[in-house]
Design a protein around this motif. Structure first.
Motif, short mmCIF file in Angstrom:
data_model
loop_
_atom_site.label_atom_id
_atom_site.label_comp_id
_atom_site.label_asym_id
_atom_site.label_seq_id
_atom_site.Cartn_x
_atom_site.Cartn_y
_atom_site.Cartn_z
N SER A 198 13.18 43.20 -10.23
CA SER A 198 13.44 43.89 -9.43
C SER A 198 11.93 44.09 -8.50
O SER A 198 11.61 44.83 -7.63
CB SER A 198 13.48 45.46 -9.72
OG SER A 198 12.74 45.74 -10.85
N PHE A 204 16.63 42.51 -4.83
CA PHE A 204 16.81 43.47 -3.49
C PHE A 204 16.71 42.65 -2.32
O PHE A 204 17.07 43.18 -1.28
CB PHE A 204 15.82 44.64 -3.76
CG PHE A 204 16.09 45.31 -5.00
CD1 PHE A 204 17.47 46.15 -4.99
CD2 PHE A 204 15.30 45.61 -5.77
CE1 PHE A 204 17.82 46.87 -6.05
CE2 PHE A 204 15.58 46.45 -6.90
CZ PHE A 204 16.73 46.96 -6.87
N LYS A 230 20.97 44.16 -9.20
CA LYS A 230 20.82 45.51 -8.27
C LYS A 230 21.13 46.75 -8.82
O LYS A 230 20.56 47.78 -8.87
CB LYS A 230 21.29 45.13 -6.83
CG LYS A 230 20.81 44.13 -5.93
CD LYS A 230 21.43 43.87 -4.60
CE LYS A 230 21.03 42.98 -3.78
NZ LYS A 230 21.78 42.83 -2.55
N SER A 233 18.83 47.54 -11.78
CA SER A 233 17.58 47.84 -11.40
C SER A 233 17.79 49.12 -10.68
O SER A 233 16.60 50.25 -11.11
CB SER A 233 17.20 47.14 -10.35
OG SER A 233 17.21 45.49 -11.02
N ALA A 234 18.71 49.70 -10.13
CA ALA A 234 18.64 51.04 -9.29
C ALA A 234 18.83 52.01 -10.47
O ALA A 234 18.20 53.12 -10.46
CB ALA A 234 19.79 50.88 -8.27
N TYR A 237 15.72 52.52 -12.47
CA TYR A 237 14.72 53.21 -11.49
C TYR A 237 15.29 54.81 -11.56
O TYR A 237 14.47 55.57 -11.94
CB TYR A 237 14.92 52.80 -10.27
CG TYR A 237 13.87 53.53 -9.60
CD1 TYR A 237 12.35 53.36 -9.52
CD2 TYR A 237 14.21 54.43 -8.60
CE1 TYR A 237 11.43 54.04 -8.89
CE2 TYR A 237 13.32 55.32 -7.79
CZ TYR A 237 12.13 55.11 -8.07
OH TYR A 237 11.00 55.82 -7.14
N LEU A 238 16.46 55.36 -11.43
CA LEU A 238 17.05 56.63 -11.27
C LEU A 238 16.82 57.09 -12.62
O LEU A 238 16.87 58.48 -12.59
CB LEU A 238 18.43 56.66 -10.75
CG LEU A 238 18.43 56.14 -9.12
CD1 LEU A 238 19.95 56.05 -8.70
CD2 LEU A 238 17.75 56.86 -8.48
N ILE B 2 11.12 43.59 -0.57
CA ILE B 2 11.66 44.66 -0.70
C ILE B 2 11.89 45.07 -2.28
O ILE B 2 12.50 44.34 -3.14
CB ILE B 2 12.98 44.84 0.09
CG1 ILE B 2 13.76 46.17 -0.19
CG2 ILE B 2 13.83 43.71 -0.36
CD1 ILE B 2 14.82 46.64 0.95
N GLY B 3 11.36 46.31 -2.51
CA GLY B 3 11.66 46.55 -4.22
C GLY B 3 12.78 48.01 -4.20
O GLY B 3 13.47 47.90 -3.23
N VAL B 4 12.79 48.33 -5.36
CA VAL B 4 13.83 49.18 -5.68
C VAL B 4 13.80 50.37 -4.99
O VAL B 4 14.73 51.06 -4.53
CB VAL B 4 13.82 49.66 -7.21
CG1 VAL B 4 12.49 50.10 -7.80
CG2 VAL B 4 15.18 50.40 -7.68
N TYR B 7 15.03 49.96 -1.25
CA TYR B 7 16.32 49.59 -1.55
C TYR B 7 17.25 50.72 -1.65
O TYR B 7 18.24 51.06 -0.86
CB TYR B 7 16.64 48.69 -2.68
CG TYR B 7 18.13 48.41 -3.19
CD1 TYR B 7 18.74 47.42 -2.41
CD2 TYR B 7 18.53 48.94 -4.14
CE1 TYR B 7 20.22 47.27 -2.68
CE2 TYR B 7 19.92 48.91 -4.41
CZ TYR B 7 20.66 47.91 -3.78
OH TYR B 7 22.18 47.66 -4.04
N LEU B 8 16.90 51.53 -2.54
CA LEU B 8 17.52 52.94 -2.84
C LEU B 8 17.70 53.73 -1.64
O LEU B 8 18.46 54.28 -1.17
CB LEU B 8 17.10 53.65 -4.09
CG LEU B 8 17.31 53.06 -5.21
CD1 LEU B 8 16.82 53.74 -6.40
CD2 LEU B 8 19.01 53.53 -5.20
#
Ligand code: SF4
Ligand code: SF4
Ligand code: FES
Lengths: 244, 109
Positions: A198, A204, A230, A233-234, A237-238, B2-4, B7-8
């Motif tokens: 990431s 990404f 993706k 990783s998302a 992160y969340l 571009i990182g997380v 992207y989010l």
């Protein structure tokens, strides 16, 4: 340029990092002839100094990839009759990589990015531990298996326009390998690899346009693997790194 | 490049934008059926908290989404380094927000 009686018109790129151009050769046509056979014939009969790479000749080692009529292919398993077109046969070194000489591309960046994406196994056990039983039906094993048959040929890397436009991007092969490892329960590198994939050169950047899967000779789908990364990783992160 | 987070931010802003876009188009087509004048539109939007929120949210989502999208296009075509890319992304986002915000204020206030 057409296929005369029994002779194939072939253009081969020759040169080095400082530049070069296409040279024309007439190669005797044969039954079941591969593009690699054509290159080998030229090297053995006309141009002893022609540089190119191959090893297994059976689609296992991944060393013979070149651009054939503008498309990246494993040349040892590409039949001439499948690709011979109106322009004959045009053979060049792999796209998206610097050239060393003639048809031999410099693979250093490809493998450096493989390492940067943590595309290597981090052992979690020693030889003294018992073997870990892995169920072939386990969902993460199924996901890993779907992406595992990569031969490191860099065909996908050469096919990816994002690699062309974005020099930092790790590319499909490295990320596809990282995805198989994120699904491997024996691997101990999950967290470092999650950071790697990431990072700013990571998953990404992929635009999901699927050239990689279109050209992968082993019919793998790096686009899907990267989509998986993706998602991981998302989620991670969340959830503050808790999701796995 | 571009990182997380970017992207989010781009995915989430797209998520917000999609229904608003459909709502905008639907209302537009419905509203002009009988040939609507500017006065008539303004008479409905002015002082309406609802339309203010609708287009306000739209402008915020667009500013975020477009800034990150243009960032990728600029990077992949011009190869600018992050130290230029980051302020550029902010500049695009902020100017879209200001321009859009003025337009929303124009029809709602
Ligand atoms: S899907 Fe992603 S990795 Fe595959 S060719 Fe497109 S940008 Fe490259
Ligand atoms: S994913 Fe396919 S095209 Fe890419 S390196 Fe592996 S085998 Fe080659
Ligand atoms: S020579 Fe090994 S894959 Fe082609």
């Amino acid at each position: 340029m057409h296929r005369r009686a029994e002779v194939l018109d072939v253009l081969v790129w020759r040169g080095d990092a400082n530049g070069g151009g296409y040279h024309s050769y007439g190669v005797p046509a044969q039954e079941s002839q591969t593009v690699l056979d054509v290159v080998t014939w030229i090297q053995q009969n006309v141009e002893p100094t022609l540089a190119y790479r191959f090893a297994c000749r059976v689609g296992m080692c991944g060393s013979c990839a070149m651009m054939v009529n503008g498309e990246p292919r494993w040349t040892c398993r590409t039949h001439v009759k499948k690709v011979f077109g109106a322009k004959g046969l045009v053979i060049a070194p792999l796209r998206n990589l610097p050239v060393i000489k003639d048809l031999a591309a410099d693979m250093a960046a490809f493998f450096d990015k493989w390492t940067a994406a943590e595309g290597r196994f981090h052992p979690s056990k020693s030889r003294n531990d018992a073997m870990e039983p892995i169920s072939p039906e386990a969902p993460n094993r199924v996901a890993a298996n779907a992406a595992i048959e990569c031969i490191n040929c860099a065909v996908c890397y050469a096919a990816c326009d994002t690699v062309t436009a974005n020099p930092d991007y790790f590319g499909p092969a490295a990320l596809n390998r990282a995805w198989t490892l994120q699904n491997d329960v024996r691997d101990a590198g999950y967290t470092v690899r999650q950071d790697a994939v990431s990072s700013s050169g990571g998953c990404f950047n992929c635009h999901s346009h699927q050239s990689c899967m279109t050209y992968c000779p082993n019919e793998l789908n790096p686009t899907a693997s990267i989509a998986g990364l993706k998602r991981l990783s998302a989620l991670s992160y969340l959830t503050g790194g808790k999701a796995r | 490049m571009i990182g997380v987070r970017l992207y989010l931010a781009q995915r989430l802003s797209a998520l917000v934008m999609a229904p608003l876009m459909i709502g905008h188009l639907a209302v537009m087509i419905y509203a002009v059926q009988n040939g609507l004048s500017a006065e008539e539109i303004l008479s409905r939007t002015q002082g309406s908290l609802w339309w203010g929120a609708f287009y306000g949210l739209f402008v915020i989502a667009v500013s975020i989404h477009a800034a990150i999208g243009v960032r990728a296009v600029v990077y992949e075509t011009a190869g600018l380094p992050e130290r230029i890319l980051n302020p550029l992304t902010w500049a695009i986002g902020v100017s879209l927000f200001v321009m859009g915000g003025r337009a929303v204020a124009g029809v709602v206030l």
